[in-house]
Write a protein that holds these residues in place. Structure first.
Motif, short mmCIF file in Angstrom:
data_model
loop_
_atom_site.label_atom_id
_atom_site.label_comp_id
_atom_site.label_asym_id
_atom_site.label_seq_id
_atom_site.Cartn_x
_atom_site.Cartn_y
_atom_site.Cartn_z
N ILE A 33 39.28 42.76 36.06
CA ILE A 33 40.33 43.70 35.62
C ILE A 33 41.52 42.93 35.06
O ILE A 33 42.02 43.21 33.97
CB ILE A 33 40.78 44.61 36.78
N CYS A 34 41.97 41.93 35.82
CA CYS A 34 43.15 41.15 35.40
C CYS A 34 42.89 40.38 34.11
O CYS A 34 43.75 40.36 33.21
CB CYS A 34 43.54 40.17 36.51
N ILE A 35 41.73 39.76 34.02
CA ILE A 35 41.39 38.99 32.81
C ILE A 35 41.40 39.89 31.58
O ILE A 35 41.97 39.55 30.53
CB ILE A 35 40.02 38.32 32.98
N LYS A 36 40.79 41.06 31.70
CA LYS A 36 40.72 41.99 30.57
C LYS A 36 42.11 42.53 30.21
O LYS A 36 42.44 42.69 29.03
CB LYS A 36 39.77 43.13 30.89
N VAL A 37 42.91 42.79 31.24
CA VAL A 37 44.26 43.30 31.01
C VAL A 37 45.08 42.31 30.20
O VAL A 37 45.74 42.67 29.21
CB VAL A 37 44.96 43.60 32.37
N PHE A 38 45.05 41.05 30.60
CA PHE A 38 45.84 40.02 29.90
C PHE A 38 45.28 39.73 28.52
O PHE A 38 46.03 39.40 27.60
CB PHE A 38 45.92 38.75 30.75
N ALA A 39 43.97 39.87 28.36
CA ALA A 39 43.37 39.66 27.05
C ALA A 39 43.82 40.74 26.07
O ALA A 39 44.20 40.44 24.93
CB ALA A 39 41.85 39.63 27.16
N VAL A 40 43.77 41.98 26.52
CA VAL A 40 44.20 43.11 25.68
C VAL A 40 45.66 42.97 25.30
O VAL A 40 46.08 43.31 24.18
CB VAL A 40 43.94 44.45 26.39
N ALA A 41 46.47 42.47 26.24
CA ALA A 41 47.90 42.29 26.00
C ALA A 41 48.19 41.01 25.22
O ALA A 41 49.36 40.67 24.99
CB ALA A 41 48.65 42.26 27.33
N LYS A 42 47.10 40.31 24.80
CA LYS A 42 47.22 39.05 24.05
C LYS A 42 47.98 37.98 24.84
O LYS A 42 48.75 37.19 24.30
CB LYS A 42 47.90 39.30 22.69
N GLU A 43 47.75 37.99 26.16
CA GLU A 43 48.37 37.01 27.06
C GLU A 43 47.29 36.03 27.51
O GLU A 43 46.82 36.06 28.64
CB GLU A 43 48.99 37.72 28.27
N ARG A 44 46.89 35.14 26.59
CA ARG A 44 45.78 34.24 26.88
C ARG A 44 46.07 33.32 28.06
O ARG A 44 45.23 33.09 28.92
CB ARG A 44 45.44 33.41 25.64
N LYS A 45 47.27 32.76 28.09
CA LYS A 45 47.63 31.82 29.15
C LYS A 45 47.57 32.47 30.53
O LYS A 45 47.13 31.86 31.51
CB LYS A 45 49.02 31.24 28.89
N LYS A 46 47.99 33.74 30.60
CA LYS A 46 47.94 34.45 31.89
C LYS A 46 46.50 34.73 32.29
O LYS A 46 46.16 34.73 33.48
CB LYS A 46 48.75 35.74 31.81
N GLY A 47 45.67 34.97 31.28
CA GLY A 47 44.25 35.18 31.56
C GLY A 47 43.62 33.94 32.15
O GLY A 47 42.83 34.00 33.10
N VAL A 48 43.97 32.77 31.60
CA VAL A 48 43.46 31.49 32.11
C VAL A 48 44.01 31.24 33.52
O VAL A 48 43.32 30.71 34.39
CB VAL A 48 43.84 30.33 31.17
N ALA A 49 45.27 31.67 33.75
CA ALA A 49 45.88 31.49 35.07
C ALA A 49 45.12 32.29 36.13
O ALA A 49 45.05 31.88 37.29
CB ALA A 49 47.34 31.93 35.02
N ILE A 50 44.56 33.43 35.74
CA ILE A 50 43.76 34.22 36.67
C ILE A 50 42.53 33.44 37.12
O ILE A 50 42.12 33.50 38.29
CB ILE A 50 43.34 35.57 36.04
N VAL A 51 41.94 32.69 36.19
CA VAL A 51 40.79 31.85 36.53
C VAL A 51 41.20 30.81 37.57
O VAL A 51 40.46 30.52 38.52
CB VAL A 51 40.21 31.16 35.28
N ASP A 52 42.39 30.26 37.42
CA ASP A 52 42.90 29.28 38.39
C ASP A 52 43.13 29.95 39.75
O ASP A 52 42.89 29.34 40.80
CB ASP A 52 44.21 28.66 37.89
N LEU A 53 43.59 31.21 39.73
CA LEU A 53 43.79 31.94 40.98
C LEU A 53 42.47 32.17 41.71
O LEU A 53 42.42 32.18 42.94
CB LEU A 53 44.47 33.29 40.71
N MET A 54 41.42 32.34 40.96
CA MET A 54 40.10 32.52 41.57
C MET A 54 39.75 31.29 42.41
O MET A 54 39.21 31.41 43.51
CB MET A 54 39.04 32.74 40.49
N LYS A 55 40.06 30.13 41.89
CA LYS A 55 39.79 28.90 42.64
C LYS A 55 40.65 28.84 43.90
O LYS A 55 40.18 28.40 44.96
CB LYS A 55 40.08 27.68 41.75
N LYS A 56 41.88 29.30 43.77
CA LYS A 56 42.80 29.29 44.92
C LYS A 56 42.24 30.12 46.07
O LYS A 56 42.38 29.75 47.24
CB LYS A 56 44.16 29.83 44.49
#
Length: 275
Positions: free
Chosen positions: A199-222
């Motif tokens: 949900i978060c990845i798609k939300v940030f992608a639609v909002a053209k927030e690529r860096k925040k989308g990548v940050a979600i991937v980092d949160l997954m590791k956390k």
């Protein structure tokens, strides 16, 4: 074996075979039973044997029994369960309507919505909460207030599905700070799922927030979620659908040495450029 006369969805051929095997299995006694059953099926009040019909006069194979009206005991139990579920659904629907009416009226009047909800004696459950949030899918403020009110009720606690439903609403209304805050709250409670991150990845992608989308991937590791090629594909796909093919390509080039791309990865990238 007991038979009941009722509408059924059984295959006429298989049901007919079963009925005739049953009726023909014990000579005259079952033939007579068949005749009586036949008379009842076709609305004849008096059984045939009371009207002087001899057993040997009955031809089982010629009985015109409506096999669509044969029901087994297990199917009756299933019908009872279905009727019970239907009644429960109607009751829940009425409760959803009642809750939504309170939210609509109180929020419009800028009144204490939560206090009125407290007095309504609502029997909270996850299905009801999901239905109410769906009704306010594009109205973030009343939805979030109801979500918070429900979470504070004794005896009720949100699960992953209700949290994700609220996350969807926050994402659609671009409430990114609250979205991330809710994600971290879910992490503390151990309620995070792959759907949450998607949900978060798609939300940030639609909002053209690529860096925040990548940050979600980092949160997954956390939060100790395995980040594999499927996660990367999900992010690339979300960027492509948001018409951010260039950003998707840049991200791919950044991550291709970390994750081995597969056929789906390249398909997503091509589709992104063609969108």
């Amino acid at each position: 074996m007991a038979f009941h006369l009722r509408n059924s969805r059984k295959s006429p051929l298989s049901a007919s075979t079963q009925v005739h095997k049953f009726l023909a299995g014990d000579g005259g006694r079952l033939s007579l039973f068949a005749a009586e059953l036949h008379s009842l099926v076709h609305g004849q009040d008096t059984p045939l044997r009371w009207r002087g019909v001899q057993r040997e006069q009955v031809d089982v194979s010629s009985l015109a029994i409506d096999v669509n009206s044969v029901h087994t005991d297990s199917e009756f139990e299933s019908d009872i369960k279905n009727e019970s579920a239907s009644a429960e659904f109607e009751a829940n629907l009425k409760e959803v309507e009642r809750v939504c009416k309170v939210i609509d009226e109180m929020f419009a009047l800028d009144r204490n919505m939560e206090a009125v909800l407290d007095e309504c004696g609502i029997n909270l459950n996850h299905k009801l909460v999901l239905c109410v949030l769906q009704r306010f899918n594009h109205a973030r403020k009343p939805a979030f207030r109801f979500f918070r009110w429900a979470g504070d009720r004794p005896g009720f606690s949100h699960d992953s599905t209700t949290y994700n439903a609220m996350m969807n609403i926050l994402g659609k209304t671009k409430q990114f700070e609250t979205l991330v805050s809710l994600l971290e709250e879910m992490g503390e409670k151990g309620l995070l799922t792959m759907e949450t991150f998607t949900i978060c990845i798609k939300v940030f992608a639609v909002a053209k927030e690529r860096k925040k989308g990548v940050a979600i991937v980092d949160l997954m590791k956390k939060y100790n979620f395995k980040v594999g090629i499927e996660t990367v594909n999900c992010l690339l796909d979300a960027l492509g659908r948001a018409k951010l093919a260039k950003e998707a390509q840049t991200l791919f080039e950044k991550l291709e040495h970390t994750f081995a791309p597969n056929l789906k990865t390249y398909t997503i990238l091509i589709n992104g450029w063609c969108t």
